[in-house]
Design a protein around this motif. Structure first.
Motif, PDB file in Angstrom:
ATOM      1  N   VAL A 117       0.838  -1.210   0.000  1.00 54.11           N
ATOM      2  CA  VAL A 117       0.000   0.000   0.000  1.00 54.11           C
ATOM      3  C   VAL A 117       0.867   1.252   0.000  1.00 54.11           C
ATOM      4  CG1 VAL A 117      -1.629   1.332   1.401  1.00 54.11           C
ATOM      5  CG2 VAL A 117      -2.016  -1.106   1.035  1.00 54.11           C
ATOM      6  N   ILE A 118       1.903   1.277   0.807  1.00 52.23           N
ATOM      7  CA  ILE A 118       2.789   2.448   0.871  1.00 52.23           C
ATOM      8  C   ILE A 118       3.496   2.666  -0.462  1.00 52.23           C
ATOM      9  CG2 ILE A 118       4.917   3.322   1.935  1.00 52.23           C
ATOM     10  CD1 ILE A 118       3.870   2.079   4.577  1.00 52.23           C
ATOM     11  N   LEU A 122       3.159   5.966  -2.892  1.00 49.61           N
ATOM     12  CA  LEU A 122       4.323   6.714  -3.362  1.00 49.61           C
ATOM     13  C   LEU A 122       4.351   6.823  -4.881  1.00 49.61           C
ATOM     14  CD1 LEU A 122       7.097   5.400  -0.938  1.00 49.61           C
ATOM     15  CD2 LEU A 122       6.055   7.675  -0.961  1.00 49.61           C
ATOM     16  N   ILE A 123       3.992   5.754  -5.586  1.00 50.88           N
ATOM     17  CA  ILE A 123       3.956   5.777  -7.053  1.00 50.88           C
ATOM     18  C   ILE A 123       2.897   6.761  -7.532  1.00 50.88           C
ATOM     19  CG2 ILE A 123       3.369   4.419  -9.112  1.00 50.88           C
ATOM     20  CD1 ILE A 123       4.736   2.023  -7.718  1.00 50.88           C
ATOM     21  N   ALA A 125       1.603   9.316  -5.878  1.00 53.31           N
ATOM     22  CA  ALA A 125       2.026  10.679  -5.534  1.00 53.31           C
ATOM     23  C   ALA A 125       3.089  11.174  -6.507  1.00 53.31           C
ATOM     24  CB  ALA A 125       2.544  10.719  -4.104  1.00 53.31           C
ATOM     25  N   SER A 126       4.001  10.306  -6.904  1.00 51.57           N
ATOM     26  CA  SER A 126       5.041  10.682  -7.872  1.00 51.57           C
ATOM     27  C   SER A 126       4.423  11.009  -9.224  1.00 51.57           C
ATOM     28  CB  SER A 126       6.056   9.552  -8.031  1.00 51.57           C
ATOM     29  OG  SER A 126       6.707   9.305  -6.830  1.00 51.57           O
ATOM     30  N   LEU A 127       3.462  10.208  -9.673  1.00 52.07           N
ATOM     31  CA  LEU A 127       2.795  10.462 -10.954  1.00 52.07           C
ATOM     32  C   LEU A 127       2.035  11.788 -10.919  1.00 52.07           C
ATOM     33  CD1 LEU A 127       1.472   6.899 -11.895  1.00 52.07           C
ATOM     34  CD2 LEU A 127       3.297   8.195 -13.010  1.00 52.07           C
ATOM     35  N   VAL A 128       1.335  12.061  -9.837  1.00 46.83           N
ATOM     36  CA  VAL A 128       0.609  13.333  -9.702  1.00 46.83           C
ATOM     37  C   VAL A 128       1.592  14.497  -9.739  1.00 46.83           C
ATOM     38  CG1 VAL A 128      -0.769  14.732  -8.106  1.00 46.83           C
ATOM     39  CG2 VAL A 128      -1.374  12.342  -8.520  1.00 46.83           C
ATOM     40  N   ALA A 129       2.732  14.375  -9.057  1.00 42.86           N
ATOM     41  CA  ALA A 129       3.736  15.445  -9.048  1.00 42.86           C
ATOM     42  C   ALA A 129       4.293  15.668 -10.448  1.00 42.86           C
ATOM     43  CB  ALA A 129       4.852  15.094  -8.062  1.00 42.86           C
ATOM     44  N   VAL A 130       4.570  14.607 -11.190  1.00 44.19           N
ATOM     45  CA  VAL A 130       5.102  14.738 -12.549  1.00 44.19           C
ATOM     46  C   VAL A 130       4.065  15.401 -13.453  1.00 44.19           C
ATOM     47  CG1 VAL A 130       5.796  13.410 -14.596  1.00 44.19           C
ATOM     48  CG2 VAL A 130       6.769  12.862 -12.364  1.00 44.19           C
ATOM     49  N   ILE A 131       2.803  15.000 -13.358  1.00 40.96           N
ATOM     50  CA  ILE A 131       1.746  15.582 -14.186  1.00 40.96           C
ATOM     51  C   ILE A 131       1.597  17.075 -13.878  1.00 40.96           C
ATOM     52  CG2 ILE A 131      -0.762  15.589 -14.586  1.00 40.96           C
ATOM     53  CD1 ILE A 131      -0.645  12.513 -14.270  1.00 40.96           C
ATOM     54  N   MET A 132       1.590  17.429 -12.600  1.00 44.76           N
ATOM     55  CA  MET A 132       1.468  18.845 -12.231  1.00 44.76           C
ATOM     56  C   MET A 132       2.674  19.648 -12.730  1.00 44.76           C
ATOM     57  SD  MET A 132      -0.211  18.525  -8.443  1.00 44.76           S
ATOM     58  CE  MET A 132      -0.276  20.284  -8.175  1.00 44.76           C
ATOM     59  N   TRP A 133       3.844  19.097 -12.646  1.00 43.77           N
ATOM     60  CA  TRP A 133       5.051  19.765 -13.116  1.00 43.77           C
ATOM     61  C   TRP A 133       4.995  19.972 -14.627  1.00 43.77           C
ATOM     62  CZ3 TRP A 133       9.409  17.840 -15.930  1.00 43.77           C
ATOM     63  CH2 TRP A 133      10.490  18.730 -15.970  1.00 43.77           C
TER      64      TRP A 133
END
Length: 140
Positions: A117-118, A122-123, A125-133
């Motif tokens: 689950v963790i 993390l995956i 959250a990383s994808l959301v951060a990349v998309i926002m960037w």
């Protein structure tokens, strides 16, 4: 976290006399019922037993793994010239004999499930951060 390899076998010993026993030695063995091969052997010396008391003597330890089946506990006790020989048959059910190796974490859920689950969180959250960037970069 609890890691256990099998059931703990204890013998409840009673001193029903108003006499103190010192330098008590205990030699205990567990075998399959009607067999001679010793599966668990434990020997201790210099135990003290108070008058009119009882105590639980742990025969097995965490490294011994007894499965389901019928067993015999054979104990020799000696304090000075006093000697006792105790034999007791007992049964370990399949539920009791199964090793308790499941590691549980928070809320009784297995540690492996929490790790998965963790990692997924993390995956994501990383994808959301990349998309926002990427969106921010395209708007500039």
């Amino acid at each position: 976290m609890v890691v256990k390899k099998g059931p703990e076998i204890t013998a409840k010993l009673h001193n029903v006399k108003p006499v103190m026993f010192g330098k008590l030695s205990i030699d205990s063995k567990i075998t399959k019922k009607n067999r001679s091969t010793v599966l668990v052997h434990k020997k201790v010396n210099n135990y003290q037993v108070a008058p009119n008391s009882s105590f639980d003597y742990l025969v097995s330890d965490s490294s011994n793994q007894l499965g389901a089946g019928k067993y015999t506990l054979d104990m020799h006790l000696q304090s000075g010239k006093r000697k006792w020989h105790l034999v007791k048959d007992f049964v370990i059910t399949s539920k009791q004999g199964a090793p308790l190796t499941k590691q549980t974490g928070w809320l009784g859920i297995s540690m492996m499930l929490w790790i998965v689950v963790i990692i997924l969180i993390l995956i994501i959250a990383s994808l959301v951060a990349v998309i926002m960037w990427q969106r921010k970069k395209l708007k500039s």
